[in-house]
Design an enzyme around this catalytic site. Structure first.
Site, PDB file in Angstrom:
ATOM      1  N   SER A 125       0.830  -1.202   0.000  1.00 35.20           N
ATOM      2  CA  SER A 125       0.000   0.000   0.000  1.00 35.20           C
ATOM      3  C   SER A 125       0.864   1.251   0.000  1.00 35.20           C
ATOM      4  CB  SER A 125      -0.903   0.017   1.243  1.00 35.20           C
ATOM      5  OG  SER A 125      -1.544   1.257   1.410  1.00 35.20           O
ATOM      6  N   TYR A 150      -2.814  -0.276  10.033  1.00 43.32           N
ATOM      7  CA  TYR A 150      -2.937  -0.859   8.691  1.00 43.32           C
ATOM      8  C   TYR A 150      -1.634  -0.705   7.927  1.00 43.32           C
ATOM      9  CZ  TYR A 150      -3.982  -1.057   3.720  1.00 43.32           C
ATOM     10  OH  TYR A 150      -3.932  -1.337   2.377  1.00 43.32           O
TER      11      TYR A 150
END
Length: 321
Positions: A125, A150
């Site tokens: 990501s 995350y």
């Protein structure tokens, strides 16, 4: 030879499965069909994009089940897109991220290395860049200051994959996705949140008082990048590489909203808010490495990519927008 795609009912996963099958690959999917967002959207997505795809209902934390599936399928390559997603959700449900993104990823790495998988492509990501990141983000920038759990799990995934490449020669390629959007997208992300709200006449929350820039990347460009990466495993020692997959053209949030307004045919009601915890004020991908390695060249501007998203929201959600 079989390609196993995890997260096959997800936004990127379903499109990747469709593209792989379109070029003649034998594809099997895996998904746990969780309720992070409405599973009905996932099932409708699969029905629309790859209706006769086999998707094994399995959670990556089920190590025995995962091993049995690998033994049954004997996949040659794996595209790992399953994960607990979302920056904001990680503030409230951290254990979901440890289970899926850490334990689940470890189980997958073990299954791959014990069965001689030729190439593992996995989702990372843009969130890994974290505090102090200077656009355009390059793959060699430091990533040791994540702004959310995350993001921290995605940093950990890259480190874990590198170690398996080093220890066992497992060919791994990590892909840092930058704000992917398109029809059948995730309903918790700005493209769908804003499109649905504007269509319904509901107010939208505009964080950091609108002073945000995002490298919005259309799903078609992302899929081309995933397939390009899959076809070009690393020959480095150890055989592990990481690439940015982004549009390399950050868009101001206010411009993004204006395109949605035009497509919806009505103005947005904006509620300006301060920056949310865990968010980054700007993302921008340097895609030179992916371009050199497998010809990655994003082509979709938001003026072309966003109106079909608004139209899809209108058609799919109807009076549920």
């Amino acid at each position: 030879m079989t390609v196993l795609v995890t997260g096959a009912a997800g936004f990127i996963g379903a499109y990747v499965c469709r593209a792989l099958r379109a070029r003649g690959e034998h594809v099997v999917g895996l998904d746990n069909w969780n309720d992070y967002y409405d599973p009905r959207l996932k099932r409708d997505r699969v029905a629309a994009l790859c209706p006769d795809l086999r998707i094994a209902a399995l959670d990556l934390t089920d190590r025995a089940g995962l091993d049995a599936l690998f033994d049954e399928l004997a996949p040659s390559r794996v595209v790992h897109l399953a994960a607990q997603a979302g920056v904001r959700y990680s503030l409230h449900n951290p254990h979901a991220y440890a289970d899926s993104n850490l334990t689940g990823f470890l189980n997958l790495l073990e299954a791959c290395r014990h069965r001689g998988i030729a190439h593992l492509v996995y989702a990372s990501s843009s969130s890994v860049y974290g505090a102090g990141a200077v656009p355009p983000f390059r793959e060699d920038a430091r990533i040791d200051r994540p702004l959310s759990l995350y993001a921290a799990t995605k940093v950990a995934n890259e480190a874990m994959a590198y170690s398996y490449a080093h220890l066992y020669g497992l060919r791994c390629t990590g892909l840092r996705f930058f704000t992917v959007y398109g029809p059948w997208g995730r309903p918790d992300m700005a493209p769908l949140l804003f499109s649905r709200a504007v269509l319904a006449g509901r107010p939208i929350e505009v964080f950091n008082h609108g002073r945000m820039r995002r490298d919005f990347t259309h799903i078609d460009d992302i899929v081309a990048g995933v397939l390009g990466a899959l076809d070009h495993p690393s020959t480095d020692t150890p055989p592990h590489r990481v690439f940015n997959l982004g549009n390399h053209t950050p868009v101001e949030l206010e411009r993004f909203i204006a395109v949605i307004e035009q497509a919806a045919g009505r103005p947005a009601q904006k509620l300006y808010r301060p920056m949310q915890a865990g968010d980054m004020p700007e993302t921008m991908a340097d895609t030179a490495a992916a371009q050199a390695a497998f010809g990655f060249e994003p082509r979709t501007a938001i003026e072309d990519g966003l109106p079909p998203v608004v139209a899809w929201c209108r058609d799919y959600f109807g009076d549920r927008v």
